[in-house]
Design a protein around this motif. Structure first.
Motif, PDB file in Angstrom:
ATOM      1  N   LYS A 184      -1.037  -0.651   3.792  1.00  0.00           N
ATOM      2  CA  LYS A 184      -1.126  -1.615   2.703  1.00  0.00           C
ATOM      3  C   LYS A 184       0.117  -1.574   1.819  1.00  0.00           C
ATOM      4  O   LYS A 184       0.651  -2.619   1.426  1.00  0.00           O
ATOM      5  CB  LYS A 184      -2.373  -1.333   1.870  1.00  0.00           C
ATOM      6  N   TRP A 188       2.790  -4.548   1.407  1.00  0.00           N
ATOM      7  CA  TRP A 188       2.998  -5.059   0.044  1.00  0.00           C
ATOM      8  C   TRP A 188       4.479  -5.107  -0.299  1.00  0.00           C
ATOM      9  O   TRP A 188       4.989  -6.127  -0.789  1.00  0.00           O
ATOM     10  CB  TRP A 188       2.212  -4.173  -0.925  1.00  0.00           C
ATOM     11  N   ARG A 191       6.249  -7.782   1.617  1.00  0.00           N
ATOM     12  CA  ARG A 191       5.951  -9.085   1.013  1.00  0.00           C
ATOM     13  C   ARG A 191       6.816  -9.326  -0.226  1.00  0.00           C
ATOM     14  O   ARG A 191       7.315 -10.432  -0.448  1.00  0.00           O
ATOM     15  CB  ARG A 191       4.472  -9.161   0.644  1.00  0.00           C
ATOM     16  N   THR A 215      -2.996  -4.279   9.366  1.00  0.00           N
ATOM     17  CA  THR A 215      -3.083  -4.408   7.905  1.00  0.00           C
ATOM     18  C   THR A 215      -1.704  -4.556   7.294  1.00  0.00           C
ATOM     19  O   THR A 215      -1.492  -5.368   6.392  1.00  0.00           O
ATOM     20  CB  THR A 215      -3.811  -3.193   7.308  1.00  0.00           C
ATOM     21  N   ARG A 218      -0.540  -8.058   8.003  1.00  0.00           N
ATOM     22  CA  ARG A 218      -1.299  -9.042   7.221  1.00  0.00           C
ATOM     23  C   ARG A 218      -0.797  -9.105   5.781  1.00  0.00           C
ATOM     24  O   ARG A 218      -0.627 -10.191   5.225  1.00  0.00           O
ATOM     25  CB  ARG A 218      -2.788  -8.694   7.258  1.00  0.00           C
ATOM     26  N   TYR A 219      -0.559  -7.949   5.184  1.00  0.00           N
ATOM     27  CA  TYR A 219      -0.034  -7.922   3.822  1.00  0.00           C
ATOM     28  C   TYR A 219       1.362  -8.536   3.753  1.00  0.00           C
ATOM     29  O   TYR A 219       1.692  -9.273   2.819  1.00  0.00           O
ATOM     30  CB  TYR A 219       0.009  -6.493   3.293  1.00  0.00           C
ATOM     31  N   GLU A 222       1.421 -12.495   3.990  1.00  0.00           N
ATOM     32  CA  GLU A 222       0.376 -13.141   3.195  1.00  0.00           C
ATOM     33  C   GLU A 222       0.828 -14.439   2.537  1.00  0.00           C
ATOM     34  O   GLU A 222       0.054 -15.389   2.404  1.00  0.00           O
ATOM     35  CB  GLU A 222      -0.108 -12.160   2.128  1.00  0.00           C
ATOM     36  N   ARG A 223       2.089 -14.536   2.140  1.00  0.00           N
ATOM     37  CA  ARG A 223       2.567 -15.712   1.414  1.00  0.00           C
ATOM     38  C   ARG A 223       3.156 -16.778   2.337  1.00  0.00           C
ATOM     39  O   ARG A 223       3.579 -17.840   1.872  1.00  0.00           O
ATOM     40  CB  ARG A 223       3.613 -15.303   0.370  1.00  0.00           C
ATOM     41  N   GLU A 226       0.457 -21.120   6.929  1.00  0.00           N
ATOM     42  CA  GLU A 226      -0.491 -20.726   7.964  1.00  0.00           C
ATOM     43  C   GLU A 226       0.139 -20.727   9.354  1.00  0.00           C
ATOM     44  O   GLU A 226      -0.102 -19.823  10.157  1.00  0.00           O
ATOM     45  CB  GLU A 226      -1.713 -21.659   7.941  1.00  0.00           C
ATOM     46  N   ARG A 229       2.178 -17.603   9.702  1.00  0.00           N
ATOM     47  CA  ARG A 229       1.310 -16.421   9.795  1.00  0.00           C
ATOM     48  C   ARG A 229       0.725 -16.319  11.198  1.00  0.00           C
ATOM     49  O   ARG A 229       0.660 -15.229  11.777  1.00  0.00           O
ATOM     50  CB  ARG A 229       0.186 -16.494   8.753  1.00  0.00           C
TER      51      ARG A 229
END
Length: 248
Positions: A184, A188, A191, A215, A218-219, A222-223, A226, A229
């Motif tokens: 995470k 983060w 990102r 995970t 995904r973090y 995130e921004r 779609e 992503r």
């Protein structure tokens, strides 16, 4: 309001404690047997309450801060770290070095994710802005999940000053890390890099997304829109067990 002594601060902490909130905090911060915060003790203060108390006791000698930081009570440690951050913000260079050295000597007590996140960027990260980042790479190799998290989260300050290299180097080093809290934190920080320079993040992802824990990925994305992503989520997964030289 008067400046609090250590004894007065403890009294204020006890007065503001909330047993119901303490139970909720113990669950939220995973303090049960076998969980990452196993054995941590809570007395039920909110973050605004703790920051207010830290401000009122900010002049406490370092010995008093150390007493709080070594406490088994989570809120004591949070308040101690807040005091260090507040003092660092207004300190001169000599005092700042002293505070950072104190921080690094006590990392074993910075042992939950909120304690890391409220302190690492604002002490160690700020201190390293114009200094070698060797200590971060050492912390990133630590067997302690909390020191590894300190390493990556400290780079938030560097990112905000457009210095992305330490974040990317530590992220590469932690690609195969087994702890969800590291996944995470790395995601983060990646990102945050992308907020400043999306091209830098996409270059990193193009090279390493196939080895990133889900995970973490995904973090990191995130921004993104779609469609983008979906592109990174569909990249085939490969083993993360290769030596770091090959991962790079």
């Amino acid at each position: 309001m008067p400046i609090l002594t250590l004894d007065a601060l403890r009294q204020e902490i006890r007065r503001e404690s909330n047993p119901h909130r303490a139970k909720a905090s113990a669950r939220f911060f995973k303090s049960g047997a076998g969980e990452y915060g196993e054995g941590d003790r809570f007395i039920g203060l909110t973050v605004p309450q703790m920051r207010t108390l830290a401000r009122r006791a900010v002049a406490l000698p370092l010995r008093g801060v150390q007493n709080l930081l070594r406490s088994p009570i989570h809120e004591h440690r949070f308040i101690a770290l807040e005091m260090l951050v507040m003092r660092f913000e207004h300190a001169g260079e000599v005092e700042r070095r002293k505070l950072v050295a104190f921080y690094l000597r006590h990392t074993r007590f910075i042992n939950n994710w909120d304690l890391v996140d409220t302190s690492a960027p604002y002490l160690l990260g700020e201190h390293l802005l114009n200094r070698p980042k060797t200590i971060l790479m050492r912390l990133a190799r630590s067997p302690s999940v909390w020191e590894r998290r300190i390493a990556i989260v400290s780079t938030l300050t560097l990112i905000k000053n457009d210095d992305f290299a330490p974040t990317l180097a530590i992220a590469r080093q932690l690609l195969a890390d087994g702890h969800d809290l590291i996944h995470k934190a790395v995601g983060w920080m990646l990102r945050e890099v992308g907020k400043r320079d999306e091209a830098v993040l996409r270059t990193f992802l193009d090279r390493h997304a196939s080895r990133m824990p889900r995970t973490m990925l995904r973090y990191a994305i995130e921004r993104f829109p779609e469609k983008m992503r979906l592109h990174y989520r569909r990249i085939p997964r490969v083993s993360s067990s290769l030596p770091l030289e090959e991962v790079r």
